[in-house]
Design a protein around this motif. Structure first.
Motif, PDB file in Angstrom:
ATOM      1  N   ASN A 101       0.871  -1.045   0.170  1.00  0.00           N
ATOM      2  CA  ASN A 101       0.200   0.145  -0.395  1.00  0.00           C
ATOM      3  C   ASN A 101       0.736   1.237  -0.168  1.00  0.00           C
ATOM      4  O   ASN A 101      -0.023   2.322  -0.574  1.00  0.00           O
ATOM      5  N   ILE A 102       1.730   1.448   0.611  1.00  0.00           N
ATOM      6  CA  ILE A 102       3.035   2.350   0.525  1.00  0.00           C
ATOM      7  C   ILE A 102       3.396   2.887  -0.950  1.00  0.00           C
ATOM      8  O   ILE A 102       3.437   3.535  -1.683  1.00  0.00           O
ATOM      9  N   MET A 103       3.826   1.637  -1.547  1.00  0.00           N
ATOM     10  CA  MET A 103       4.401   1.674  -3.095  1.00  0.00           C
ATOM     11  C   MET A 103       2.777   2.146  -4.077  1.00  0.00           C
ATOM     12  O   MET A 103       3.020   2.698  -4.445  1.00  0.00           O
ATOM     13  N   VAL A 104       2.217   1.482  -3.736  1.00  0.00           N
ATOM     14  CA  VAL A 104       0.612   1.813  -4.734  1.00  0.00           C
ATOM     15  C   VAL A 104       0.160   3.305  -4.850  1.00  0.00           C
ATOM     16  O   VAL A 104      -0.229   4.342  -5.230  1.00  0.00           O
ATOM     17  N   GLY A 105      -0.063   3.172  -2.719  1.00  0.00           N
ATOM     18  CA  GLY A 105      -0.170   4.784  -2.429  1.00  0.00           C
ATOM     19  C   GLY A 105       1.083   6.131  -3.166  1.00  0.00           C
ATOM     20  O   GLY A 105       0.620   7.475  -3.149  1.00  0.00           O
ATOM     21  N   ALA A 106       2.014   5.629  -3.464  1.00  0.00           N
ATOM     22  CA  ALA A 106       2.777   7.007  -4.043  1.00  0.00           C
ATOM     23  C   ALA A 106       2.740   7.213  -5.258  1.00  0.00           C
ATOM     24  O   ALA A 106       2.935   8.007  -5.682  1.00  0.00           O
ATOM     25  N   ARG A 184      -3.559   9.431   1.386  1.00  0.00           N
ATOM     26  CA  ARG A 184      -4.406  10.791   1.539  1.00  0.00           C
ATOM     27  C   ARG A 184      -3.136  11.360   2.381  1.00  0.00           C
ATOM     28  O   ARG A 184      -2.787  12.907   2.673  1.00  0.00           O
ATOM     29  N   GLU A 185      -2.052  10.768   2.816  1.00  0.00           N
ATOM     30  CA  GLU A 185      -1.335  11.786   3.502  1.00  0.00           C
ATOM     31  C   GLU A 185       0.304  12.315   2.155  1.00  0.00           C
ATOM     32  O   GLU A 185       1.217  13.197   2.495  1.00  0.00           O
ATOM     33  N   LEU A 186       0.293  11.307   1.545  1.00  0.00           N
ATOM     34  CA  LEU A 186       0.921  11.636   0.635  1.00  0.00           C
ATOM     35  C   LEU A 186       0.632  12.604  -0.604  1.00  0.00           C
ATOM     36  O   LEU A 186       1.078  14.073  -1.505  1.00  0.00           O
ATOM     37  N   TRP A 222       8.728  11.399   4.804  1.00  0.00           N
ATOM     38  CA  TRP A 222       8.026  11.870   6.147  1.00  0.00           C
ATOM     39  C   TRP A 222       6.775  11.134   6.410  1.00  0.00           C
ATOM     40  O   TRP A 222       6.012  10.429   7.081  1.00  0.00           O
ATOM     41  N   ALA A 223       6.453  11.669   5.050  1.00  0.00           N
ATOM     42  CA  ALA A 223       4.805  11.872   4.781  1.00  0.00           C
ATOM     43  C   ALA A 223       4.413  10.307   4.408  1.00  0.00           C
ATOM     44  O   ALA A 223       3.206   9.131   4.348  1.00  0.00           O
ATOM     45  N   MET A 224       5.526   9.243   3.995  1.00  0.00           N
ATOM     46  CA  MET A 224       5.624   7.914   4.192  1.00  0.00           C
ATOM     47  C   MET A 224       5.204   7.178   5.486  1.00  0.00           C
ATOM     48  O   MET A 224       4.947   5.993   5.234  1.00  0.00           O
TER      49      MET A 224
END
Length: 299
Positions: A101-106, A184-186, A222-224
């Motif tokens: 989810n971190i990679m997909v979110g980025a 949502r953070e990025l 930091w957002a990640m």
């Protein structure tokens, strides 16, 4: 006739003044601070009392109930095979879901903040969809899709693939319910930063990977991390969607929240609080790790 000032008196007078000192970043910091007003002191006191009431008191109750029959009983409840399997399944699910989810979110954040295309607003709305949907509804949707009587279930069963009531279903539904947290953070951060640094890197001859690794990633790291912390917390604490797709099979598809619920239903209060304390310790360790990374970045 004017008399020159006394050197000793002048030195004494200068020493009474607060002298500035250099901070870590080279900024000037004053050695003295203004006294806080009674209103500020009252607000700070209320904030600490509220934090103690809402955060510290529940944690203290969890560990007090978990240890009320002694440390030996506490450890015995933790090392029971069903509880150990629930801990293992919860941790493994988080280790799979969080990086994906971190990679997909980025990638999604990059797409919606760096490009303008038809359907961009629809894509942003779809990113937010799992956050606005009830976890129970998400679990039922997966059941209707991949269950034995679902849309894709008979086809998958004909191929010898079982999705529902397996760890695979837990991973899939966890990916869905936690999908928005990293994006949502990025997205707000990348929208605010703009594209000037990346355009400068491209003008200096950097390729896409070099630009992302040396320019974009340091600005969004930091957002990640915050997105990873939120995703991890939701994965480990998810109950509703997982309870639908897992079948809550003891020792097979029970995650830690489901195991806690089953122990309560069995009237094993001490065992339930022991399992809950394990989940709490994992959350606390995650926050400690985030704080250590923050302190190293700031230092």
């Amino acid at each position: 006739m004017l008399q020159p000032p006394d050197k000793g008196r002048l030195t004494c007078r200068l020493r009474r003044q607060p002298l500035p000192r250099r901070g870590r970043q080279g900024t000037l910091l004053m050695t003295t601070r203004p006294a806080r007003s009674p209103g500020e002191i009252a607000l700070i006191t209320l904030a600490f009392l509220f934090a103690a009431l809402v955060l510290v008191t529940p944690l203290a109750l969890i560990f007090s109930f978990a240890l009320r029959e002694g440390f030996g009983v506490y450890v015995a409840n933790i090392v029971k095979p069903d509880t150990l399997h629930a801990i293992w399944l919860t941790v493994v699910t988080a280790l799979i879901v969080v990086p994906i989810n971190i990679m997909v979110g980025a990638v999604l954040a990059w797409l919606v903040t760096r490009f303008r295309f038809r359907g961009r607003q629809l894509l942003i709305s779809l990113i937010e969809l799992p956050a606005s949907m009830s976890p129970i509804v998400a679990g039922v949707v997966y059941l209707f899709l991949y269950g034995g009587q679902g849309l894709l279930g008979p086809t998958l069963q004909g191929l010898g693939i079982q999705v529902m009531f397996t760890p695979l279903a837990i991973v899939m539904v966890s990916l869905f319910v936690t999908a928005p947290f990293a994006a949502r953070e990025l997205i707000p951060l990348m929208s605010q930063q703009g594209t000037e640094d990346e355009e400068a890197a491209l003008s200096l001859g950097a390729n896409g990977w070099q630009m992302f690794w040396h320019v974009t990633l340091p600005n969004i790291s930091w957002a990640m991390i915050y997105g990873a912390v939120l995703t991890n917390a939701r994965v480990m604490g998810e109950f509703g969607a997982v309870s639908v797709v897992s079948g809550a099979i003891r020792g097979q598809t029970n995650t830690l929240p489901l195991q806690i619920n089953l122990l309560f239903n069995d009237f094993n209060v001490t065992g339930a609080f022991a399992a809950a304390s394990t989940l709490t310790l994992i959350a606390v360790l995650t926050l400690i790790l985030k704080s250590v990374l923050e302190s190293r970045q700031q230092g």
